[in-house]
Design a protein around this motif. Sequence first.
Motif, PDB file in Angstrom:
ATOM      1  N   ILE A   5       0.988  -1.097   0.081  1.00  0.00           N
ATOM      2  CA  ILE A   5      -0.080  -0.053   0.175  1.00  0.00           C
ATOM      3  C   ILE A   5       0.763   1.341   0.105  1.00  0.00           C
ATOM      4  O   ILE A   5       0.593   2.186  -0.692  1.00  0.00           O
ATOM      5  N   ALA A   6       1.938   1.297   0.860  1.00  0.00           N
ATOM      6  CA  ALA A   6       2.979   2.443   0.866  1.00  0.00           C
ATOM      7  C   ALA A   6       3.396   2.473  -0.481  1.00  0.00           C
ATOM      8  O   ALA A   6       3.571   3.678  -0.795  1.00  0.00           O
ATOM      9  N   HIS A   7       3.867   1.479  -1.195  1.00  0.00           N
ATOM     10  CA  HIS A   7       4.655   1.900  -2.462  1.00  0.00           C
ATOM     11  C   HIS A   7       3.405   2.047  -3.395  1.00  0.00           C
ATOM     12  O   HIS A   7       3.873   3.069  -4.058  1.00  0.00           O
ATOM     13  N   LEU A   8       2.120   1.618  -3.370  1.00  0.00           N
ATOM     14  CA  LEU A   8       1.153   2.326  -4.329  1.00  0.00           C
ATOM     15  C   LEU A   8       0.852   3.664  -4.112  1.00  0.00           C
ATOM     16  O   LEU A   8       0.643   4.460  -5.107  1.00  0.00           O
ATOM     17  N   MET A   9       0.767   4.110  -2.922  1.00  0.00           N
ATOM     18  CA  MET A   9       0.542   5.263  -2.552  1.00  0.00           C
ATOM     19  C   MET A   9       1.628   6.211  -3.013  1.00  0.00           C
ATOM     20  O   MET A   9       1.399   7.307  -3.587  1.00  0.00           O
ATOM     21  N   ARG A  10       2.819   5.825  -3.049  1.00  0.00           N
ATOM     22  CA  ARG A  10       4.175   6.609  -3.381  1.00  0.00           C
ATOM     23  C   ARG A  10       3.741   6.807  -5.026  1.00  0.00           C
ATOM     24  O   ARG A  10       4.126   7.906  -5.542  1.00  0.00           O
ATOM     25  N   THR A  11       3.538   5.716  -5.434  1.00  0.00           N
ATOM     26  CA  THR A  11       3.486   5.784  -7.031  1.00  0.00           C
ATOM     27  C   THR A  11       2.360   6.583  -7.572  1.00  0.00           C
ATOM     28  O   THR A  11       2.549   7.339  -8.335  1.00  0.00           O
ATOM     29  N   ILE A  12       1.273   6.628  -6.799  1.00  0.00           N
ATOM     30  CA  ILE A  12       0.288   7.526  -7.191  1.00  0.00           C
ATOM     31  C   ILE A  12       0.437   8.859  -6.963  1.00  0.00           C
ATOM     32  O   ILE A  12       0.257   9.974  -7.888  1.00  0.00           O
ATOM     33  N   GLU A  13       1.348   9.209  -5.886  1.00  0.00           N
ATOM     34  CA  GLU A  13       1.556  10.628  -5.741  1.00  0.00           C
ATOM     35  C   GLU A  13       2.541  11.084  -6.830  1.00  0.00           C
ATOM     36  O   GLU A  13       2.612  12.209  -7.314  1.00  0.00           O
ATOM     37  N   GLU A  14       3.420  10.328  -7.283  1.00  0.00           N
ATOM     38  CA  GLU A  14       4.397  10.653  -8.345  1.00  0.00           C
ATOM     39  C   GLU A  14       3.674  10.699  -9.738  1.00  0.00           C
ATOM     40  O   GLU A  14       4.025  11.731 -10.329  1.00  0.00           O
ATOM     41  N   MET A  15       2.729   9.818  -9.973  1.00  0.00           N
ATOM     42  CA  MET A  15       2.090  10.100 -11.420  1.00  0.00           C
ATOM     43  C   MET A  15       1.143  11.144 -11.058  1.00  0.00           C
ATOM     44  O   MET A  15       0.899  11.724 -12.203  1.00  0.00           O
TER      45      MET A  15
END
Length: 64
Positions: A8-18
Motif C-alpha cells: 500500500i505504501a509503495h502504491l501510494m507513493r506511485t500514485i503521488e508521483e503520477m
Amino acid sequence: MEKLEEQIAHLMRTIEEMSDVVARQDTEIALLTRRVQMLMEREAGREAGADGAVVMGDERPPHY
C-alpha cells in the motif's frame, strides 16, 4: 499484514508521483495551447495584411 502495508505504501507513493507528472503535463499542455493560439493569430494577421492574397508554399517571391 506487514507485506500488505508495504504494498500500500509503495502504491501510494506511485500514485503521488503520477499525480505530480499529470499536473506538470497539464501545465505544459496549457502553455503549448496558448503558444499555438498565439501563432495562429499571428499567421491570420499576416494573411489578412497580405492584401487578401493567399500565398502558396511553392510560390516564388516577386523578386525572383
